[in-house]
Design an enzyme around this catalytic site. Structure first.
Site, mmCIF file in Angstrom:
data_model
loop_
_atom_site.group_PDB
_atom_site.id
_atom_site.type_symbol
_atom_site.label_atom_id
_atom_site.label_comp_id
_atom_site.label_asym_id
_atom_site.label_seq_id
_atom_site.Cartn_x
_atom_site.Cartn_y
_atom_site.Cartn_z
ATOM 1 N N PRO A 237 18.418 -43.673 -39.375
ATOM 2 C CG PRO A 237 17.916 -45.538 -38.355
ATOM 3 C CD PRO A 237 18.889 -44.765 -39.299
ATOM 4 C CD GLU A 238 20.526 -37.833 -39.130
ATOM 5 O OE1 GLU A 238 20.156 -36.663 -38.837
ATOM 6 O OE2 GLU A 238 20.710 -38.151 -40.421
ATOM 7 C CE LYS B 68 22.254 -39.103 -34.474
ATOM 8 N NZ LYS B 68 23.340 -39.262 -34.903
ATOM 9 C CG HIS C 222 18.955 -58.097 -43.390
ATOM 10 N ND1 HIS C 222 18.378 -57.617 -44.411
ATOM 11 C CD2 HIS C 222 20.180 -58.689 -43.744
ATOM 12 C CE1 HIS C 222 19.207 -57.957 -45.489
ATOM 13 N NE2 HIS C 222 20.285 -58.468 -45.119
ATOM 14 N NE ARG D 253 23.515 -50.144 -45.310
ATOM 15 C CZ ARG D 253 23.337 -49.050 -45.769
ATOM 16 N NH1 ARG D 253 23.997 -48.040 -45.281
ATOM 17 N NH2 ARG D 253 22.818 -49.036 -47.003
ATOM 18 N NE ARG E 64 29.363 -40.072 -40.984
ATOM 19 C CZ ARG E 64 30.328 -40.570 -40.391
ATOM 20 N NH1 ARG E 64 31.269 -39.716 -39.749
ATOM 21 N NH2 ARG E 64 30.004 -41.863 -39.967
#
Length: 279
Positions: free
Chosen positions: A2-3, A58, A92, A117, A269
DNA sequence: GTTACGACCTGCGAGC
DNA sequence: TGCTCGCAGGTCGTAA
């Protein structure tokens, strides 16, 4: 991941379903879901009415008919789904808000926060001039009315870090993550490791306008989904991943010059770029 | 003050 | 088949 385009897609979906609804109950199921500063406060939203769903970069928040707001950050894998309460619980599922108000038997009466996560979070906090406490240090995103292109360009040009680090810095401008940073730099033909100081005003402007245009297109496509990590409020995937030119395209030919797209390690990254177009 | 980097976290896939 | 390990990456804290 998600950006800005993904969060905006979620915000629009939420706005459609939840504005005007009353929160009947609120509960969380994982110790990391509620920000430490908000522990024990989620229940405070019970009984409140949702007035609006807002976003900066965000960060997303629910304006309530109270003197506090409910802030949500999706992190890497967070989803906010609007569902019927009789739908099965996702594996989740981290938090749940039950909604009341004008509902019928088929109404979607729950907001569910799902996060594989656990990098996402919720918090109940005060807001000043319409901006929650945890969002105050975040810079304007390029879609905000108050976004000042000239001052952002100047700020970036004074930095001695790489251009990619600068545009990922949410205190410089917000909303850009790894995917759209790579795409914006490819569109503006600028190498991700070039130091900001070495770029001209025109080049920095080009990077920002490319970021804005690529995110605008992504919003139209409902965001970028690679896997199960991003869904809109109805649980549907976006399809902008089909339009990505460099992110995740390592080894594939650049659509502009045909050179193979490179992938390099960057600050824990990865960065994707065309070695010929982005020198 | 600025920048770089590690930690946090979990599921998936590659490699053995 | 089953195990281990690397990878994905947004934010924050810490070290340089």
């Amino acid at each position: 991941m998600p950006e800005l385009p993904e969060v905006e897609t979620v915000r629009r979906g939420l706005e459609q379903y939840v504005v005007g609804k009353k929160v009947v109950s609120a509960e969380s199921f994982h110790r990391r879901t509620i920000k430490p500063s908000s522990l024990g406060r989620l229940e405070m939203v019970t009984g409140s009415k949702i007035l609006a769903v807002k976003r900066r970069g965000k960060f997303l928040w629910f304006e309530l008919d109270r003197d506090f707001v409910l802030v949500a950050h999706l992190g890497m894998s967070g989803q906010l789904l609007v569902q019927q309460s009789n739908a099965f619980d996702q594996s989740h599922l981290r938090a749940r808000l039950r909604l009341g108000g004008k509902l019928n038997r088929t109404s979607k009466d729950e907001i569910r926060f799902i996060d594989q996560r656990t990098f996402g979070w919720l918090s109940v906090e005060e807001s000043s001039e319409g901006i929650p406490t945890s969002v105050r240090h975040i810079a304007f995103d390029p879609f905000e009315e108050n976004f000042d292109l000239k001052s952002v360009v100047n700020k970036i040009r004074q930095k001695r870090c790489s251009i990619k680090s600068a545009i990922l810095n949410q205190e410089v401008l917000s909303g850009i993550g790894n995917i759209y940073a790579d795409e914006a730099l490819w569109r503006s033909k600028i190498h991700p490791e070039i130091i900001c100081e070495d770029l001209s005003e025109v080049e920095v402007k080009k990077v920002i306008s490319s970021a804005k245009s690529v995110m605008k297109l992504a919003i139209k496509s409902g965001g970028t989904s690679f896997d199960e990590q991003y869904k809109n409020v109805n649980g549907e995937s976006g399809y902008f991943s089909r339009s990505l030119q460099v992110y995740g395209q390592q080894g594939q030919p650049c659509s502009r010059c045909g050179s193979a797209i490179h992938r390099i390690a960057f600050a824990n990254r990865s960065s994707h770029f065309c070695p010929r177009c982005q020198r």
